[in-house]
Write an enzyme that holds these catalytic residues in place. Sequence first.
Site, PDB file in Angstrom:
ATOM      1  N   GLY A 134       0.800  -1.216   0.000  1.00  0.00           N
ATOM      2  CA  GLY A 134       0.000   0.000   0.000  1.00  0.00           C
ATOM      3  C   GLY A 134       0.834   1.268   0.000  1.00  0.00           C
ATOM      4  N   PRO A 138      -5.427   8.579  -2.360  1.00  0.00           N
ATOM      5  CG  PRO A 138      -7.570   8.657  -1.424  1.00  0.00           C
ATOM      6  CD  PRO A 138      -6.185   8.141  -1.172  1.00  0.00           C
ATOM      7  CB  SER A 142       3.098  10.747 -10.028  1.00  0.00           C
ATOM      8  OG  SER A 142       2.559   9.987 -11.091  1.00  0.00           O
ATOM      9  CB  THR A 168      -1.920  -5.180  -7.203  1.00  0.00           C
ATOM     10  OG1 THR A 168      -1.935  -4.156  -8.184  1.00  0.00           O
ATOM     11  CG2 THR A 168      -1.972  -6.539  -7.890  1.00  0.00           C
ATOM     12  CD  GLU A 377       5.570  -2.574  -9.409  1.00  0.00           C
ATOM     13  OE1 GLU A 377       6.795  -2.440  -9.322  1.00  0.00           O
ATOM     14  OE2 GLU A 377       4.980  -3.640  -9.221  1.00  0.00           O
TER      15      GLU A 377
HETATM   16  N1  COS Z   1      16.194   4.508  -3.670  1.00  0.00           N
HETATM   17  C1  COS Z   1      16.592   4.996  -2.463  1.00  0.00           C
HETATM   18  N2  COS Z   1      16.321   6.248  -2.045  1.00  0.00           N
HETATM   19  C2  COS Z   1      15.640   7.029  -2.885  1.00  0.00           C
HETATM   20  C3  COS Z   1      15.174   6.601  -4.147  1.00  0.00           C
HETATM   21  C4  COS Z   1      15.501   5.292  -4.527  1.00  0.00           C
HETATM   22  N3  COS Z   1      15.129   4.810  -5.715  1.00  0.00           N
HETATM   23  N4  COS Z   1      14.513   7.604  -4.746  1.00  0.00           N
HETATM   24  C5  COS Z   1      14.546   8.643  -3.905  1.00  0.00           C
HETATM   25  N5  COS Z   1      15.228   8.299  -2.761  1.00  0.00           N
HETATM   26  C6  COS Z   1      15.521   9.144  -1.609  1.00  0.00           C
HETATM   27  C7  COS Z   1      16.287  10.390  -2.035  1.00  0.00           C
HETATM   28  O1  COS Z   1      17.663  10.143  -2.048  1.00  0.00           O
HETATM   29  C8  COS Z   1      15.889  11.372  -0.956  1.00  0.00           C
HETATM   30  O2  COS Z   1      16.670  11.123   0.206  1.00  0.00           O
HETATM   31  P1  COS Z   1      17.115  12.336   1.208  1.00  0.00           P
HETATM   32  O3  COS Z   1      15.831  12.859   1.790  1.00  0.00           O
HETATM   33  O4  COS Z   1      17.984  11.662   2.215  1.00  0.00           O
HETATM   34  O5  COS Z   1      17.809  13.350   0.355  1.00  0.00           O
HETATM   35  C9  COS Z   1      14.461  10.982  -0.645  1.00  0.00           C
HETATM   36  O6  COS Z   1      14.304   9.616  -1.052  1.00  0.00           O
HETATM   37  C10 COS Z   1      13.451  11.830  -1.383  1.00  0.00           C
HETATM   38  O7  COS Z   1      13.773  11.734  -2.763  1.00  0.00           O
HETATM   39  P2  COS Z   1      13.258  12.769  -3.846  1.00  0.00           P
HETATM   40  O8  COS Z   1      13.466  14.147  -3.356  1.00  0.00           O
HETATM   41  O9  COS Z   1      13.816  12.371  -5.170  1.00  0.00           O
HETATM   42  O10 COS Z   1      11.689  12.467  -3.812  1.00  0.00           O
HETATM   43  P3  COS Z   1      10.504  13.058  -4.692  1.00  0.00           P
HETATM   44  O11 COS Z   1       9.383  13.415  -3.782  1.00  0.00           O
HETATM   45  O12 COS Z   1      11.008  14.097  -5.645  1.00  0.00           O
HETATM   46  O13 COS Z   1       9.988  11.753  -5.520  1.00  0.00           O
HETATM   47  C11 COS Z   1       9.896  10.202  -7.325  1.00  0.00           C
HETATM   48  C12 COS Z   1      10.769  11.018  -6.362  1.00  0.00           C
HETATM   49  C13 COS Z   1       9.049  11.058  -8.222  1.00  0.00           C
HETATM   50  C14 COS Z   1      10.901   9.428  -8.178  1.00  0.00           C
HETATM   51  C15 COS Z   1       9.003   9.233  -6.506  1.00  0.00           C
HETATM   52  O14 COS Z   1       8.011   9.939  -5.798  1.00  0.00           O
HETATM   53  C16 COS Z   1       8.329   8.181  -7.363  1.00  0.00           C
HETATM   54  O15 COS Z   1       8.953   7.197  -7.770  1.00  0.00           O
HETATM   55  N6  COS Z   1       7.039   8.358  -7.614  1.00  0.00           N
HETATM   56  C17 COS Z   1       6.241   7.334  -8.299  1.00  0.00           C
HETATM   57  C18 COS Z   1       5.621   6.430  -7.317  1.00  0.00           C
HETATM   58  C19 COS Z   1       5.102   5.215  -7.967  1.00  0.00           C
HETATM   59  O16 COS Z   1       5.795   4.525  -8.699  1.00  0.00           O
HETATM   60  N7  COS Z   1       3.836   4.923  -7.716  1.00  0.00           N
HETATM   61  C20 COS Z   1       3.224   3.773  -8.286  1.00  0.00           C
HETATM   62  C21 COS Z   1       2.360   3.123  -7.303  1.00  0.00           C
HETATM   63  S1  COS Z   1       3.125   1.923  -6.376  1.00  0.00           S
HETATM   64  S2  COS Z   1       2.528   0.308  -7.281  1.00  0.00           S
END
Ligand code: COS
Length: 395
Positions: A134, A138, A142, A168, A377
């Site tokens: 989870g 809402p 992203s 899922t 994802e």
């Molecule tokens: N692995 C480890 N740490 C990570 C990481 C990763 N892949 N991606 C980000 N982090 C860490 C960063 O290093 C940062 O750490 P610090 O706070 O220590 O600096 C912290 O997490 C926040 O990272 P960031 O500022 O990049 O976060 P954002 O809010 O900008 O979000 C994205 C980054 C957009 C890449 C993320 O929110 C994302 O992947 N969103 C999509 C979510 C998703 O896939 N949803 C689908 C539903 S789940 S089935």
Amino acid sequence: MTYTLDLSAENPWGLSEAQKMIQDMVADYAAGPVAERAKSIDAEQRFPTETFAEMADMGLLGLVIPEQYGGGGADYLSYCLAIEALARVCASTALGLAAHTSLVCLPITLFGNEAQKQAYLPRLASGEAIGAYGLTEPNAGSDAGGTQTVASRDGDHYVLNGSKIFITNANVAQIYVATARTSQAESDLKTTRGISAFVFERDTPGFSLGSKDEKLGMRGSDWGTLNFDNARIPAQNLLGDEGQGFKYFMQTLDSGRISIGALALGIAQACLDASLKYSKERQQFGKPIAEFQAIQFMLADMATEIAAARHLVYHAARLRMAGAAFGQAASMAKLYASEAAMRAATNAVQIHGGYGYTKDFPVERYFRDAKLCEIGEGTSEIQRMVIARGLLKGS
Ligand code: COS
């Protein structure tokens, strides 16, 4: 760890004996009962419980769980090959297994303490329990850091309030991992730092399942809503360290995205298989439509993009296995494979013409299923963000 690829005409993807064995076993199984059920579970929007029981007996539910916790201890590429083989026949089945494995078994294996691993992994491996993850809410899709579900400490429990949507396996799971905000500090509310991860059971007081939506595709995979109404989760069920949940979940998604790439690859391959067969059988203007260059070019593009996607997916899995950085490669694999699957599905429907638009042929299902791969994802746009951020950071 290093690996050597043994490429030959019989083994063009350099798979090990163990990897080939798993690939063959899953392909044989999928061609039987999974193929038989694919159309009906889609039509009825029914989770195939019996398929999951069979996959549990075959060891597929615990494929990557370490042997000491009852799993198969298989490598990550073997798991991706299993997902690809299932998706070639029934993407919904592959999606349920992928969510269970990469989004639940893996984070417990990677971030859980010994007691949590012993409590949950054997049950997830044996199929006694299915897992659900989870993250999405809402108002946090992203922007996963926008999590609004709150977890307040109350003695030896955390009390959770909020909800998770589009989950899922939500209604068929017994074990869940989910994120919630454990810090309400003003400075943390604007960052991802106050978010923690939890593992908990279906019978948690205050936890309930919400509505089930009608879906476009992947209709044989379950999804639903998780509701937390003063849900009391024991403090010992915190996964890893408090405040680190966002990072754990991002790392989890890095792995999960490779398996969604594998799933998309399976759909794309199914589109090519169906299109080759149909275009050789279908006669127009006195000859099979496969003899027209317009059709041949579509087939050629599909085959080329499938090969490229396979390289990206297998390479990302191998980077992960080698202990190298793989997040960017995972996003590239997922982005390319899912968009290639959507293009392959569009062309497969086109090649089938009016028949492709009916439920008499499976390509309309592939078309609907493929779309999810560009969304789940992490959307294609999120994958591009992750890739671009890596480029700009110089990785
Ligand atoms: N692995 C480890 N740490 C990570 C990481 C990763 N892949 N991606 C980000 N982090 C860490 C960063 O290093 C940062 O750490 P610090 O706070 O220590 O600096 C912290 O997490 C926040 O990272 P960031 O500022 O990049 O976060 P954002 O809010 O900008 O979000 C994205 C980054 C957009 C890449 C993320 O929110 C994302 O992947 N969103 C999509 C979510 C998703 O896939 N949803 C689908 C539903 S789940 S089935």
